[in-house]
Structures are given as structure tokens and as C-alpha cells.
Design an enzyme around this catalytic site. Structure first.
Site, PDB file in Angstrom:
ATOM      1  N   ASP A  58     -14.932 -12.028 -22.969  1.00  4.68           N
ATOM      2  CA  ASP A  58     -15.775 -12.927 -23.461  1.00  4.68           C
ATOM      3  C   ASP A  58     -16.377 -13.957 -22.291  1.00  4.68           C
ATOM      4  OD1 ASP A  58     -14.918 -12.938 -25.916  1.00  4.68           O
ATOM      5  OD2 ASP A  58     -13.125 -14.119 -26.060  1.00  4.68           O
ATOM      6  N   ASN A 109     -16.542 -22.807 -23.347  1.00  9.03           N
ATOM      7  CA  ASN A 109     -14.899 -22.783 -23.656  1.00  9.03           C
ATOM      8  C   ASN A 109     -14.602 -24.349 -23.187  1.00  9.03           C
ATOM      9  OD1 ASN A 109     -14.505 -20.624 -25.154  1.00  9.03           O
ATOM     10  ND2 ASN A 109     -13.669 -19.453 -23.275  1.00  9.03           N
ATOM     11  N   GLN A 162     -16.053 -20.142 -14.436  1.00  9.04           N
ATOM     12  CA  GLN A 162     -16.828 -19.568 -13.637  1.00  9.04           C
ATOM     13  C   GLN A 162     -17.739 -20.449 -12.667  1.00  9.04           C
ATOM     14  OE1 GLN A 162     -19.689 -17.935 -16.839  1.00  9.04           O
ATOM     15  NE2 GLN A 162     -18.060 -16.276 -17.306  1.00  9.04           N
TER      16      GLN A 162
END
Lengths: 300, 300, 300, 300
Positions: free
Chosen positions: C82, C155, C255
Site C-alpha cells: 500500500d 491514509n 512518507q
């Protein structure tokens, strides 16, 4: 250490018959009779036992009344789930060792599963086995200081509303110290062994059986501040119903239920215990059982 | 029972100065000096103490090095929050009783609040007080069997990721039995006293200080099956980092932090404890403190 | 409905090489080249791709710079978990459909697993496929009204402490209404898609992707009263750091990480979304994925 | 915007009389009658109203049958808690605005408290007020495709065991997609408004009333993998009892209870709603109410 070998073997059956009994029961009895053991059932199971044996001979099997059965056998098999075992332990003389063979869904206390126990049986019958003792905790109900109910629990004592629509109000004390008041569906007082049963479903922690404690787990508390509480198992815990009074039931191990009135005081006394004797499965490790049951939802 | 009265009084100050010190400190010292007590601070607090006294005389105050301060006083005041008290307890000779006066946000171990302690002080100075002992739990880190770090915690030992983005993988054991593997932000090993601190924030149960247990509370576990676990405090708990290895830190009571490498084994040994001595507030009840702190978020 | 067939195919690789690439990548490229597709990688993956092909010919493969790669392909494969897919979606032109082939641990958004996608590939290449769009939510940081950072998350946006030992204090608002103040490790603002990732680990509910909402999940809140909160995704959510100020980091999808200062305001604006296009796996059902992932911990 | 002023005012009383009625009711009626309003009660409350008025004159008060009362008034006061208001809303013509004055413990929907409403009343009577509509969700029970029960809920529909000792087994579906099977005490399907009631007690998230969703909250699930689930309120949710069958009850808002048989299918249809009209308290903010109720446990 080798212990005296068993002569008289009692067998307790779970209340709901399962197809597994048709095979397992005649085999177990034949095995025991060949070794010259006396095999005894409860009188009330006589009809079911004959059914499970079908055409096979039931010669040599004995059926005793509950009093003799729970006091005069040398050891007892419990064939069923944890509920069957707990039910037997409530009635049995605490000196008599119990071996639980799991036929139910989740076997926590019932340490042997139906596929593996046969290998260990010869040794056990000859006295090569270890036992462990587990406490039954005392619970009583009193009104104005007069005790009018007294019993024991293995897993948990649950004080909960009867009526779907209403919440109940409780006051919990330890010794004479006020713990908290609680509004909600009820409260669970759980032993470490019971911590993986209803208490866990209500959000309680897992408590290792060697911890000397009891868990207070509120059931659906109508407040954000209530958390499960682990308290020492030595001080008495007292539960009182607060107004407005609704119908409240005390349930022990999901097996005994009694109504509690608004002036009743429920006392759980961890220091008044009865110790039952269980035969250990030498191949079972506590944390492994936890992992097996909860991670993989393994059914024996 | 009356105990010997105190002669030499140590005073530990919380690291961050608060306006409260300007009043409280000169008053407390004057009160003690009038009663012919020797009043001692840590050398490193000398400059701050003078600041708090402003124009007032600091005559009679002594400033000792850390070694003498933590070993040669008769009793010690900790002025601050639970963190200040815990910090003092890590260094002090375990025979010396500590009295915590709460200037912080949540005072759990620090049993006296700044408004009420003065009334009790005269009695305490004359030896009329009760003490309680609390354990510091031993924690060590070893690599290939060689111990290379050793310290104690009062509230909790936390093994957690350093890096915001990554989760870590841990293996937890008790004795030599495997408890579980864990993927997530980390794990908290909490004493009963610490169960209302970080462990509670991570979802752990409240554990009464008289329960002989440790709580294993996972921090943000990436799995639905992990629950807080209460285990006996006698068997050693071992934590190992599993691959893939990320930066991991062990923190003790939020005060001591050390990096943990991938071949390190962290061992919490509940049976290797150091017992510190605290002066009890006779008016404080455990459950009352819990209710005060969490229900009403009362700040002393 | 049949869609125009794809000519130029981009392939994004997960950053950490896995043995699976050695087989899967040459096979996929050969399959595509035989069908006269243009096969394109990012320039930065050139060396790795040659490594994965070993002796096999890489003739026909193209390597483009990031700008062209993310804007001029007709569709894109994401080979990884993902995280890889989300990383690609952050950069790609939102019109270009992305097909995620799962090589990672838990594939939630990455709908195809590496064993099943080949059967579906012929159809997809010919334009027989369905797409779904998923929102990227806008997040910005401003100081005294001046925006100085702006990005998107798929997310979750996580505002959390950097420093192991300290908790942070936050004020959360929706529109201009005060939601609550929070003391703890931080807060997660999660999309429905992200609700099964870090938010769930912190105790958040599972939110179906069709619900128009965002979840506010506190991380280890130092208070018993905080619960996960589901709010509409239309009103802006604002997060402010309260004193005492500690080092705080905003992380997007695990990230992108950026430090947040004490006068910064973090704004999550659910009404400012960018919609990315994903190719659906016709055989995947939402609840089935949930059950597979969490009940059986199945790894594709 | 000014709305037409009210002529006929209905007053619904909470079923359990409280001392507050003796003051509040005569005052409110006198105030309304002085302004030439027609003041109407339900016939069944006639006796109680006279009791609350004691010696005071009840001249001018009218007592109507339920049908007229719930259809022919211009607006209605609900004097009681959220339960009283919800009960009134189930029966009233959805066009008639309802104003809830809180006399109960926790007032979430009942936006006015008994001390503040009088100030706002003059304006409201003259048509200066805002309304909000809130959905009642449709729930039905069918057997073999035949619907045999149909009603609405405001807060929640609860499917739960009757019998203290046993757990029940459920299958939950959304549309025709299988969500999960559940073993435990039951399940709550909650509206956003109901998310702070029973669902929260069972561990569910708080859902803002503007979110178009329903919460599925398991009650004491006997498994570690069940989490609260927020789903869109448009697709029908279906609940089926699985064997072994135990006594199961469906309860709507804690007010309507009906037994559910083993072949019954319970359907909650979020797209079949009835919208009721509530008069808003202009001084109430949603998050402020949440904070007031849960942080400080304020009682109006």
C-alpha cells in the site's frame, strides 16, 4: 514423583449430547475396564450413556448418586468444555483430581483435547502426572448483615441488569474503601482464569493465573472514565445496588443465577477460597494456549 | 508507633522552576530552621535557591554534593510532581524516607499537596508518621549474554520506535516461555504504580499497588488481537527486537533513555527489586486518589 | 463499458527490492511487450531493473524522468504494498489509472495479489475494467495566516511528539468550533481508507470507504475521556500546539515528515481533495478483504 | 427568518414524575395562557397534571387523545430527558416542531435546560427560532421474505440476548455483502445521534450528527478481532440469528422491545427515514455539549 494409582474413575458428561460421545465414550470405558478400573457415572446420565453405547455392552459400568459420585471416586474425567469442568468442580470433593477432556469450543481450563489425551492416559492411570490447584472464590449475598446466599465461582461473578432497556447503578467497595459508582449494564468480578472469558469480551485485560488478583470489569459503563481494575484477591469486594432500583441478577460462571434486591450486599471474598485439583497436561503452556485460542481461533 | 525524629532534612526541587517556589521554599526552610533542623539542598540547586529566596536570608542552608545529599540526610522532601519524586528515588539511599509535596499536574505518588502538608509537618518531624515501601524494578540490557546496561524503574520501562514512520517488531517472553510477537509502536512494562501513567494512556488496566504483578501494554499494536496482559512480577520478562530492525529506544520512567540494538535482550526482573521508603499521607486513600484524579481531573 | 485500450504502461517499483521482482518483472514486461505496449520505468529504477532482469534482455524497456513518467503514461502498475501505491498516487496525474499489485504485507488499497492478476490482465489491457476514484485530502501548515506547507494524504495525517519522554498538548477545532484539547502522544486524522491502518492500531473504528468522514483518533491520550471521533469531511479541521511546546512532527501517510512549530496551525481540509483513479479488482469485496486481513492475518 | 407564530402548544411529560414538575409546569402554563396560547396535554396525563398544580387553577388546560395531540398541535414541549423526547418524536407528525427541555440526567437531543429556556421562550413563541431535522431510521423484521414488524429508531436498534448466561451468534450483512459473524451479547446499530448513548458505552466512536453513517458496535464480543464499524446509512443492514438459537430481543431506543426468532431477518434501512423537526437552542454548540457532558459530567 509417582502418585498412588487410581481405582475408581468417575466420568462427568457435558449436558448437551454431542455425536462425539458415541465413539469416545465406549472406547474410554473399554480401555478403563480392561485395566480393571471401576467406571462410574452419575445416576442422571444413565439413560444417555446407554444411548451412546448403542448395541455395545455396558456391563461393568456403575451409576451412582450425586453425593457418592462427587466424593468417592479416585479421579474424575470431565468430558465437555470449560463449562462442564467448572460445573463438576463446584460439586466435587476438592481432594479428587479432575482431568478435563475438551469437547467444546474454547478449552482453557480443560487442558486435554480429545485427540491427544489417549497417549497420556496410561501414564496418568499409573500415577505419573502432575496436578495443579485452582481457587474457587467465595461469594455471598447478605441483607442487613444476614447472609442469605453463599456459593463459589471459578471464572466470574457477574452482577448485571435483567431488563434490556434500563441501566443499573452500583457502588463498589474494597474492604471498607469506596472504589467507584458505576452506571451501566453491570460489572464482572473475574478470577485470573476467568479473565479470558466474559471479562475479556467486556474489554478486560488478560491476567496470568499466577497473579493473586481479581479483575473488576464494568459492562458497557455509561461513562468514559471507567477502566478495568485489577485488585488484590485478599480484601473483600462489596457490591451494592443504588437507586433507582431495577431488576438485577448475580450469575456465577454463567451457571448459577440469583436475583439481587436493592438492600442486598454482594461480597466476593478472595481470601475465602476452596482449592480444586486439576490434572495438568504436561504439553500445555499457558501463553501457547492463549495464542492458539485467540490468534488462530483454533478449535480442538 | 513513634519513630526517631529527623535531624538532617534534604530538599529536592523539580528541575523546572515554578512561581510557587518563591513562597513555599523560604517558608518551609524557616519553619525547619526554627526547629533546629539542618536543611540541605543539592549543590546544583544553589543558584536557584538563592533566586527563590530573593532578599530573604539563606543563612543556615547547606548545599551538598549529590553523593552526600542522597545518602546522609535523615529524610527528604521532594518538591515537584511524580517525576521529581521518582527521579529522587532512583538516586537516594533506600533507607531514607521521602516525602513528596505535589507541585505538578497529577500527583499519584506524591501524596501531599502543597496546601495540606503544613498541618501534618509538626507530627512528621517528631517521628509521628507511617511509611510505605515501593519497589523499583530492575531492568538490564545484554548482548550475547553480556549485560551492558542496568538500571531501575518505578513506573514503567518503555521499548518504542524512534522513527515516526516505521513500526517495530518485538518478541516478548516470560521465563523462557514465548508470550507473543508484537508489531506496533512499542510496548510498556508497567508497575502497578505506573499503571495509571503511560500504560493507561495506551489502554492498560488500573492495577492496585498491592497486586504483585507487572502490566504488558502494547502501544498502538498493528493487530486486533493484542490485549494488555498482567503477569506475575517474579518471573523475568525478556524483550527482543525482531527484523526488520529499526531504531528502538528503551525509556525508564520517561527519565532515562538508551538505544537498543537488534541483538540486545531487554530483561525486566521483578524479583530483583530495590525498595524505597515513602512517608504516607494518613488522609490519602488509594481509590479516592484515583477518583479525584480521573473523574474530576482535580489538580492539587 | 469498454474503455480505450492502454498503449504506454508505467511500472513503479517498491523502494526495497524483493526476490519476487526477479521473476515477476521480466514476465510482466515480456507479456506487455509481446502485446506491443510501451513499457516505461522511472529513470531512478534503471539500475535495479537491469539487476532484476539478470541475463534476460531489457530491450524495449524505457526509462523516463519523474515528470514524464507521472504524466505521460496511459496507466501505471504499482508493484509493492500500500505504501508504494500511495507514494505513486501522490505524484501521478490524477487522470491516469493505477493498478496495484500487492507484494507487501497487508494489501488494502493494492487490490490485486501477485498470483491472481495475470488472469485479469488481458481484459484490463483491452479496456475491460472498472475504476474507482479515491480522495487525497489536503493538509497545510500556516503561521500567522501565511501558508508555508501544503500537501496531500491518502491514509492519514499524524501530528505526534518527536521526543520519547514528553507528551504534547493540542487543541483541535472543526470549522471554528472547539472540539477538545488533548494531552498525549499525538493525534491521527484518518481517511476512511486509512481507518484500518495506524488509526486502528491506536483504537479507532473501521470506517467504510463510502462514508464521507474523517476519523480523529488520539494516540495514547493522557485522560480517560478521549474517544475516537468521526466528523464530516467537509469542514476544515485545525490543530494547534499548546504550551508547553515540545518537538512535534506532522507525518503524511508515513512518507512525508515535517516539523511543526508552536505558532503553526495545521489544517486538514476534506473539501479540498484531489481524486486519484484506481483500477478495481472485480473479485474483491470490501468486507471480505477486512475479514481476510484481520481474522486470518492472511498474507497475499 | 421569522416563522408563523404558534397557537396550539402541546406538552409531553416524562413518564416518571419529578418534583420539578410542581414548579415548572404551572409556571410554564401560566406564561403560555397569558399569551393567549392554547395549552394541551395528553389525556393520560390529566391526573398527574392536576396533581402537579395542587391548589392552582388548571382552567384553560386541555387534554386531548393521543391521535389529536400528536397531529393537531402547532409545536410541542417535551419535558424530560432524551428518552421522553425520542418517545414523543416516534409518535408525532413530523411537521410539528418539538422543543426539548431537559429534566433528565444527560441531555443530548434535549437542547434546552430548565434554567435557560425561559429567556428564549418569548422569541420562540413569536416565530423567531431555527429548526433542525433529525432522521428516524426504519427497522423491520421479516420471516421468509414476509415483513411482520416495522418501526423506527432515533438513537439505536439493539439486538441482544435475553438470557444472562448464554451468548448469541449473529450474521451481519450490508446490501448482500457479508460483513462478519459475531458471537457475544449482541450488537448495536446506532445513528450518529445515538453514538454517545449505548454505543459509546459498548466502546463505539463518537460520530458527528452530520456524518451520513450508522455505527455497528458489538456488545461484549467473544473474540478479539471485532471493532466498531461505521458504514454508510444508505445500504440496508441485515442481521440474522445463527444457531445455536437462544432467546434474542430487538430493542428500539430502549423503548420498544420485540422477540426475534431464529428465522427472522432484522433489516435496518438508512435510506427509509422519517425526518422529525426539532427547535434548536441557538446557544448550544455540538462539541461544547460533548465536552460538558463527558468531561465534567455536568447535569443540567
Amino acid at each position: 514423583m509417582k502418585k498412588p494409582s487410581f481405582k475408581i474413575i468417575g466420568i462427568t458428561l457435558k449436558p448437551n449430547s454431542t455425536p462425539e460421545f458415541y465413539n469416545l465414550l465406549p472406547n474410554l470405558c473399554a480401555w478403563l475396564l480392561r485395566r480393571k478400573k471401576q467406571v462410574v457415572f452419575r445416576e442422571e446420565d444413565k439413560e444417555r450413556v446407554h444411548k451412546f453405547f448403542k448395541q455395545k455392552s455396558t456391563e461393568g459400568l456403575e451409576f451412582w448418586n450425586s453425593k457418592n459420585f462427587h466424593n468417592k471416586v479416585d479421579m474424575m474425567f470431565s468430558l465437555g468444555g470449560d463449562g462442564t469442568l467448572i460445573g463438576a468442580c463446584r460439586r466435587i470433593n476438592t481432594k479428587i483430581p479432575v482431568l478435563g477432556i475438551n469437547l467444546g469450543r474454547l478449552g482453557f481450563i480443560t487442558e486435554f483435547n480429545k485427540n491427544e489425551y489417549f497417549d497420556l492416559l496410561a501414564n496418568i492411570m499409573e500415577g505419573k502426572y502432575e496436578t495443579t490447584t485452582k481457587p474457587l472464590f467465595h461469594v455471598s449475598i447478605s441483607k442487613k448483615g444476614e447472609e442469605h446466599f453463599s456459593d463459589y465461582f471459578f471464572n466470574d461473578a457477574v452482577l448485571a441488569k435483567n431488563d434490556i432497556a434500563r441501566m443499573i447503578y452500583l457502588r463498589a467497595e474494597m474492604g471498607h474503601e469506596h472504589i467507584y459508582n458505576l452506571a451501566g449494564d453491570g460489572i464482572i468480578i473475574s478470577s485470573p482464569m476467568g479473565s479470558t472469558a466474559y471479562s475479556m469480551a467486556a474489554g478486560g485485560p488478560i491476567v496470568h493465573p499466577d497473579v493473586k488478583g481479581l479483575v473488576l470489569t464494568p459492562i458497557c459503563p455509561h461513562s468514559l472514565i471507567h477502566r478495568p481494575f485489577v485488585v488484590p484477591d485478599t480484601a473483600p469486594i462489596q457490591l451494592k445496588i443504588l437507586p433507582p432500583h431495577h431488576s438485577v441478577t448475580l450469575t456465577l460462571d454463567g451457571q448459577v443465577a440469583i436475583n439481587v434486591d436493592d438492600q442486598d450486599v454482594v461480597t466476593i471474598n478472595g481470601s475465602k477460597v476452596k482449592k480444586i485439583t486439576l490434572i495438568k497436561n504436561p504439553e500445555r503452556l499457558y501463553f501457547e494456549t492463549i495464542r492458539d485460542k485467540f490468534v488462530f481461533s483454533k478449535k480442538d
